[in-house]
Write an enzyme that holds these catalytic residues in place. Structure first.
Site, mmCIF file in Angstrom:
data_model
loop_
_atom_site.group_PDB
_atom_site.id
_atom_site.type_symbol
_atom_site.label_atom_id
_atom_site.label_comp_id
_atom_site.label_asym_id
_atom_site.label_seq_id
_atom_site.Cartn_x
_atom_site.Cartn_y
_atom_site.Cartn_z
ATOM 1 N N ASN A 72 0.874 -1.179 0.000
ATOM 2 C CA ASN A 72 0.000 0.000 0.000
ATOM 3 C C ASN A 72 0.911 1.229 0.000
ATOM 4 O O ASN A 72 1.529 1.538 1.013
ATOM 5 C CB ASN A 72 -0.877 -0.047 1.263
ATOM 6 N N LYS A 124 0.059 4.238 -0.155
ATOM 7 C CA LYS A 124 -0.580 5.398 0.484
ATOM 8 C C LYS A 124 -0.414 6.636 -0.417
ATOM 9 O O LYS A 124 -0.443 6.508 -1.634
ATOM 10 C CB LYS A 124 -0.029 5.592 1.896
ATOM 11 N N HIS A 147 -9.392 0.988 5.309
ATOM 12 C CA HIS A 147 -8.076 1.142 5.927
ATOM 13 C C HIS A 147 -8.214 2.093 7.119
ATOM 14 O O HIS A 147 -9.007 3.033 7.083
ATOM 15 C CB HIS A 147 -7.074 1.692 4.904
ATOM 16 N N GLU A 181 -6.527 4.482 8.104
ATOM 17 C CA GLU A 181 -6.329 5.913 7.796
ATOM 18 C C GLU A 181 -7.578 6.509 7.159
ATOM 19 O O GLU A 181 -7.855 7.702 7.324
ATOM 20 C CB GLU A 181 -5.071 6.080 6.919
ATOM 21 N N GLU A 199 -5.096 -5.166 10.765
ATOM 22 C CA GLU A 199 -4.032 -4.184 10.960
ATOM 23 C C GLU A 199 -4.256 -3.442 12.275
ATOM 24 O O GLU A 199 -5.080 -2.506 12.334
ATOM 25 C CB GLU A 199 -4.024 -3.165 9.821
ATOM 26 N N GLY A 208 2.878 1.945 10.722
ATOM 27 C CA GLY A 208 3.852 3.025 10.559
ATOM 28 C C GLY A 208 4.637 3.353 11.813
ATOM 29 O O GLY A 208 5.326 4.371 11.859
ATOM 30 N N SER A 256 3.710 -2.464 10.152
ATOM 31 C CA SER A 256 5.163 -2.526 10.351
ATOM 32 C C SER A 256 5.789 -3.853 9.911
ATOM 33 O O SER A 256 6.744 -4.330 10.527
ATOM 34 C CB SER A 256 5.532 -2.212 11.798
HETATM 35 P P1 PGA Z 1 3.090 0.048 7.551
HETATM 36 O O1 PGA Z 1 1.602 0.272 7.022
HETATM 37 O O2 PGA Z 1 3.601 -1.228 6.929
HETATM 38 O O3 PGA Z 1 3.863 1.255 7.101
HETATM 39 O O4 PGA Z 1 3.014 -0.083 9.041
HETATM 40 C C1 PGA Z 1 0.725 -0.803 6.879
HETATM 41 C C2 PGA Z 1 -0.595 -0.341 6.322
HETATM 42 O O5 PGA Z 1 -1.062 0.754 6.665
HETATM 43 O O6 PGA Z 1 -1.213 -1.048 5.506
#
Ligand code: PGA
Length: 251
Positions: free
Chosen positions: A11, A13, A98, A100, A168, A174, A213
């Protein structure tokens, strides 16, 4: 050993310009037939790059997805993008729900379910995300939060072909933090039982991704957890060396 073929989905983003297509090409070239025999791989770039990546001459077996869509197929929704438009650009899957989107745009389970339906109507696969916040984990409500999100976000009609679930934990996205493998096993086992209860054998065959992560250094232990059938990767999907490192760890 599970018979479900793992999927590593990246992803990107809100990252990626045309200059980053070289990074995509490096991923596609490194995604050898040997790796592809063991795992599927997908990159979900911003909308602006979907068509370019889907039509990239080096794409090979590396699939392309999107990060969100509007629940309607078309209409007066200035600035929005429909699942049909995404399908038209050559993507095969769309992430919905997601964290976010849930947090930055206040998207709730009912909207996520509508988006998943829209993804199916466009003939694509919905990658539906669920996950608890740090406060919910600390408060001991992780499983009830996940149950509520699954019940509200995964519409009836989900099958192992049209739906992938991504667990997640919000606090792991992140941050460089990951849950212990026992915690991942507990949630994935819970998600599997929920899906089997609701969708019977389709629930048994559905892919469950872990996200938060994931990097080359922790991918192998996470991918060995029962009922983990791949990963949804943010930061580490931006560089070909990291993304391919995760793919190699799975196989
Ligand atoms: P990340 O994000 O691997 O940077 O922790 C995962 C995600 O949001 O799908």
């Amino acid at each position: 050993m599970s018979s479900i073929k793992p999927l590593i989905a990246g992803n990107w983003k809100m990252n990626g310009l045309r200059a980053d297509m070289d990074e995509f090409a490096a991923m596609a070239q490194g995604f050898s037939s040997e790796l592809a025999s063991k795992a599927d791989a997908m990159i979900c770039p911003p909308f602006t790059l979907i068509a370019a990546l889907a039509n990239h001459p080096d794409r090979g077996a590396l699939a392309v997805g999107a990060q969100d869509c509007h629940p309607a197929a078309s209409g007066a929704h200035t600035g929005d993008i429909s699942a049909a438009m995404i399908a038209d650009c050559g993507a095969t899957a769309i992430i919905v729900g997601h964290s976010e989107r849930r947090h930055d745009h206040d998207e709730g389970d009912a909207l996520v379910a509508e988006k998943a339906q829209a993804v199916w109507e466009a003939g694509l696969t919905a990658i539906i995300c669920v996950g608890e916040t740090e406060a919910e984990r600390r408060g001991g409500t992780t499983l009830s939060v996940i149950e509520q999100q699954l019940a509200g976000s995964v519409p009836l009609g989900a099958t192992s072909r049209n739906t992938i679930i991504a667990y997640e934990p919000v606090w792991a996205i992140g941050t460089g933090l990951t849950p212990g493998t026992d915690d991942v096993a507990e949630v994935h086992g819970f998600v599997r039982s929920f899906l089997e209860g609701r969708f019977s054998e389709e629930g048994t065959a559905m892919r469950l991704l872990y996200g938060g992560s994931v990097k080359p250094g922790n991918a192998s232990e996470l991918m060995l957890v029962p009922d983990v059938n791949g990963a949804l990767v943010g930061g580490a999907s931006l560089k070909a060396t990291d993304f391919l490192g995760i793919l190699r760890a799975v196989s």
